[in-house]
Design an enzyme around this catalytic site. Structure first.
Site, PDB file in Angstrom:
ATOM      1  N   ASP A 178       0.822  -1.223   0.000  1.00 22.37           N
ATOM      2  CA  ASP A 178       0.000   0.000   0.000  1.00 22.37           C
ATOM      3  C   ASP A 178       0.848   1.262   0.000  1.00 22.37           C
ATOM      4  O   ASP A 178       0.456   2.287   0.550  1.00 22.37           O
ATOM      5  CB  ASP A 178      -0.967   0.033   1.207  1.00 22.37           C
ATOM      6  CG  ASP A 178      -1.787  -1.223   1.305  1.00 22.37           C
ATOM      7  OD1 ASP A 178      -2.300  -1.657   0.263  1.00 22.37           O
ATOM      8  OD2 ASP A 178      -1.890  -1.791   2.406  1.00 22.37           O
ATOM      9  N   HIS A 238      -4.325  -2.253  -6.246  1.00 24.37           N
ATOM     10  CA  HIS A 238      -3.620  -1.042  -6.644  1.00 24.37           C
ATOM     11  C   HIS A 238      -4.668  -0.033  -7.087  1.00 24.37           C
ATOM     12  O   HIS A 238      -5.587  -0.390  -7.804  1.00 24.37           O
ATOM     13  CB  HIS A 238      -2.688  -1.324  -7.821  1.00 24.37           C
ATOM     14  CG  HIS A 238      -1.474  -2.081  -7.422  1.00 24.37           C
ATOM     15  ND1 HIS A 238      -0.580  -2.578  -8.325  1.00 24.37           N
ATOM     16  CD2 HIS A 238      -0.996  -2.390  -6.210  1.00 24.37           C
ATOM     17  CE1 HIS A 238       0.377  -3.194  -7.679  1.00 24.37           C
ATOM     18  NE2 HIS A 238       0.153  -3.096  -6.395  1.00 24.37           N
TER      19      HIS A 238
HETATM   20  P1  GDP Z   1      -0.412   0.094  -3.804  1.00 22.71           P
HETATM   21  O1  GDP Z   1      -1.025  -1.229  -3.499  1.00 22.71           O
HETATM   22  O2  GDP Z   1       1.022   0.168  -3.385  1.00 22.71           O
HETATM   23  O3  GDP Z   1      -0.630   0.535  -5.206  1.00 22.71           O
HETATM   24  O4  GDP Z   1      -1.148   1.130  -2.879  1.00 22.71           O
HETATM   25  P2  GDP Z   1      -2.720   1.388  -2.727  1.00 22.71           P
HETATM   26  O5  GDP Z   1      -3.300   1.700  -4.025  1.00 22.71           O
HETATM   27  O6  GDP Z   1      -3.357   0.348  -1.907  1.00 22.71           O
HETATM   28  O7  GDP Z   1      -2.697   2.643  -1.772  1.00 22.71           O
HETATM   29  C1  GDP Z   1      -2.237   3.825  -2.158  1.00 22.71           C
HETATM   30  C2  GDP Z   1      -3.363   4.855  -1.995  1.00 22.71           C
HETATM   31  O8  GDP Z   1      -2.798   6.105  -1.820  1.00 22.71           O
HETATM   32  C3  GDP Z   1      -4.235   4.959  -3.238  1.00 22.71           C
HETATM   33  O9  GDP Z   1      -5.546   5.309  -2.853  1.00 22.71           O
HETATM   34  C4  GDP Z   1      -3.597   6.110  -4.012  1.00 22.71           C
HETATM   35  O10 GDP Z   1      -4.489   6.790  -4.870  1.00 22.71           O
HETATM   36  C5  GDP Z   1      -3.143   6.986  -2.875  1.00 22.71           C
HETATM   37  N1  GDP Z   1      -1.913   7.739  -3.140  1.00 22.71           N
HETATM   38  C6  GDP Z   1      -0.811   7.347  -3.840  1.00 22.71           C
HETATM   39  N2  GDP Z   1       0.136   8.309  -3.776  1.00 22.71           N
HETATM   40  C7  GDP Z   1      -0.371   9.302  -3.018  1.00 22.71           C
HETATM   41  C8  GDP Z   1       0.131  10.554  -2.551  1.00 22.71           C
HETATM   42  O11 GDP Z   1       1.265  10.939  -2.814  1.00 22.71           O
HETATM   43  N3  GDP Z   1      -0.701  11.295  -1.755  1.00 22.71           N
HETATM   44  C9  GDP Z   1      -1.950  10.897  -1.414  1.00 22.71           C
HETATM   45  N4  GDP Z   1      -2.689  11.695  -0.624  1.00 22.71           N
HETATM   46  N5  GDP Z   1      -2.468   9.726  -1.825  1.00 22.71           N
HETATM   47  C10 GDP Z   1      -1.683   8.943  -2.608  1.00 22.71           C
END
Ligand code: GDP
Length: 422
Positions: A12, A40
């Site tokens: 995440d 994701h």
């Molecule tokens: P992944 O599994 O590593 O892709 O992560 P997830 O998708 O589960 O969680 C990342 C969450 O954080 C998602 O809802 C993204 O849209 C959000 N996100 C990613 N980068 C940023 C950021 O720099 N700032 C904020 N506020 N949200 C972010």
């Protein structure tokens, strides 16, 4: 160029969003491990997508996506995921998605076994997503699964399925559950698996050819280093290898070397499920961070556990991934904290340790906290390092030194443009 994008922490970290960004410079995006046990999230001009199985390049036109032999695939889930994307105008055809003939099929009884076992464990449960990933990987290594290539020979399936189900029912009986029906499994395969037969191919051959012709390949990991089956917080790990070193194997090109490993690291910590989480916040401090960071599981909606940045765990993550550079995500979430608590070491039986220990010791470790100067204001519009408030810049520089790896990208919001490079 062969580049892997991997998680430094517990998952995440925002890998999906960074892969979506990097996919613009790549011809192929490959998922090489795991199944639909994590999600994701990608936000772009077509909307917001939650991808559990499909590689994050799927939302970008002209990018070919590959699901490699290291994956376990629930084809019913894949069908629903694809339908939701197609509704938003995303093209998913054998031209833009290729599925390895060696990838493992996650059957409905794998899901069932996951639920039965978590329920049996009760309070001692692992915090599985109950999507059958542990059971299907177990069967893979017992050599009792169907692979995608089996779908191409339907005349052999009744015998294969009957043998698998007969074996599985020995265990199912032990749980006191009614036996799995082979006929039902065959009908499930006809409904959910057969439509994917045209997507099945030898992805290793395809990827070798693409690499030979000089195309850029991007390997996308699911979860993070601390969830790796061998090097993570066992048994609170995933059932596959989440490391960059596994990418060529899980993609089908084991003899190739990666040129670059980009680690995605979050500006604070979050963790889904059970197990030791040394830097965890509780009470109001946790609620504040969870709300600011919208820390709820993409696959399950479960509230994530949150904590301060953990230097010990993250430095270990950088090392295990062999990260050559980092993308720091969610820096904007920390805006408004006067002081930012960070965990710089662990205390274990009265001693200070800085190396990440294996799980038995980890369970006894206590966090040693320091604070870094906080920053305020909305930083999501910053497009250069220099635009950040001074304290935010200092925090980034401090993190970089703490984990000993250069931070090349800083993400300041979930949107496609909300980041800058340095
Ligand atoms: P992944 O599994 O590593 O892709 O992560 P997830 O998708 O589960 O969680 C990342 C969450 O954080 C998602 O809802 C993204 O849209 C959000 N996100 C990613 N980068 C940023 C950021 O720099 N700032 C904020 N506020 N949200 C972010």
């Amino acid at each position: 160029m062969l580049t892997a994008v991997v998680g430094i922490n517990w998952g995440d970290e925002g890998k999906g969003r960074m892969v979506d960004l990097f996919s613009a410079q790549h011809d192929v995006v490959i998922r090489y491990q795991g199944g639909n046990n994590a999600g994701h999230t990608v936000v772009n001009d077509r909307g917001k997508f939650v991808l559990n199985l499909l590689p994050s390049g799927i939302a970008r036109e002209g990018v070919v996506n590959v699901m490699g032999p290291g994956m376990v695939i629930d084809l019913e889930h894949l069908s629903h995921e694809a339908a939701a994307l197609r509704e938003k105008g995303v093209s998913i055809t054998p031209d833009d998605l290729k599925i390895s003939d060696r990838a493992t099929i996650c059957m409905p009884y794998h899901r069932m076994m996951d639920v039965l076992e978590e329920d049996r464990l009760g309070d001692k449960k692992f915090g599985s997503t109950r999507r059958g990933i542990g059971p299907v990987y177990a069967d893979k290594y017992t050599k009792k699964t169907l692979r995608m290539g089996d779908l191409l020979y339907p005349e052999e399936l009744p015998e294969k399925v009957a043998a698998l189900v007969e074996w599985k029912n020995i265990t199912v009986k032990g749980y006191g559950h009614e036996p799995v029906d082979a006929g039902e499994m065959l009908r499930w395969l006809e409904t959910w698996a057969y439509p994917w037969r045209d997507f099945v191919c030898d992805t290793g051959e395809y990827l070798s050819g693409m690499a030979d012709r000089g195309h850029d390949l991007l390997f996308e990991a699911q979860l993070g280093a601390l969830r790796d089956i061998d090097f993570g917080i066992y048994p609170y790990t995933s059932s596959s290898s989440t490391l960059a070193a596994y990418a060529p194997i899980g993609a089908g090109i084991p003899s190739r070397r990666l040129d670059k490993v980009i680690g995605i690291m979050k500006a604070y910590s979050s963790c889904v499920g059970e197990g030791p989480f040394v830097c965890e916040f509780f009470g109001a401090e946790a609620d504040r961070l969870r709300e600011a960071g919208a820390e709820y599981g993409a696959a399950t909606g479960r509230p994530r556990r949150v904590g301060g940045f953990d230097v010990v765990a993250s430095r270990y993550g950088v090392k295990m991934q062999g990260a050559t550079e980092l993308a720091l995500t969610k820096l904007d979430v920390l805006s408004g904290w006067e002081q930012i608590p960070v965990c710089t070491a662990y205390e274990l039986d009265g001693k200070i340790i800085r190396n990440f220990p294996a799980e038995t010791l980890l369970a006894r470790a206590k966090p040693v906290y320091e604070t870094r100067e906080g920053f305020g204001g909305d930083i999501s519009s910053c497009r250069r390092f220099e635009d950040l408030p001074e304290a935010a810049r200092n925090y980034v520089l401090w993190l970089e030194e703490a984990v000993n790896c250069p931070i090349r990208w800083v993400s300041v919001g979930p949107g496609r443009e909300e980041y800058f490079t340095r």
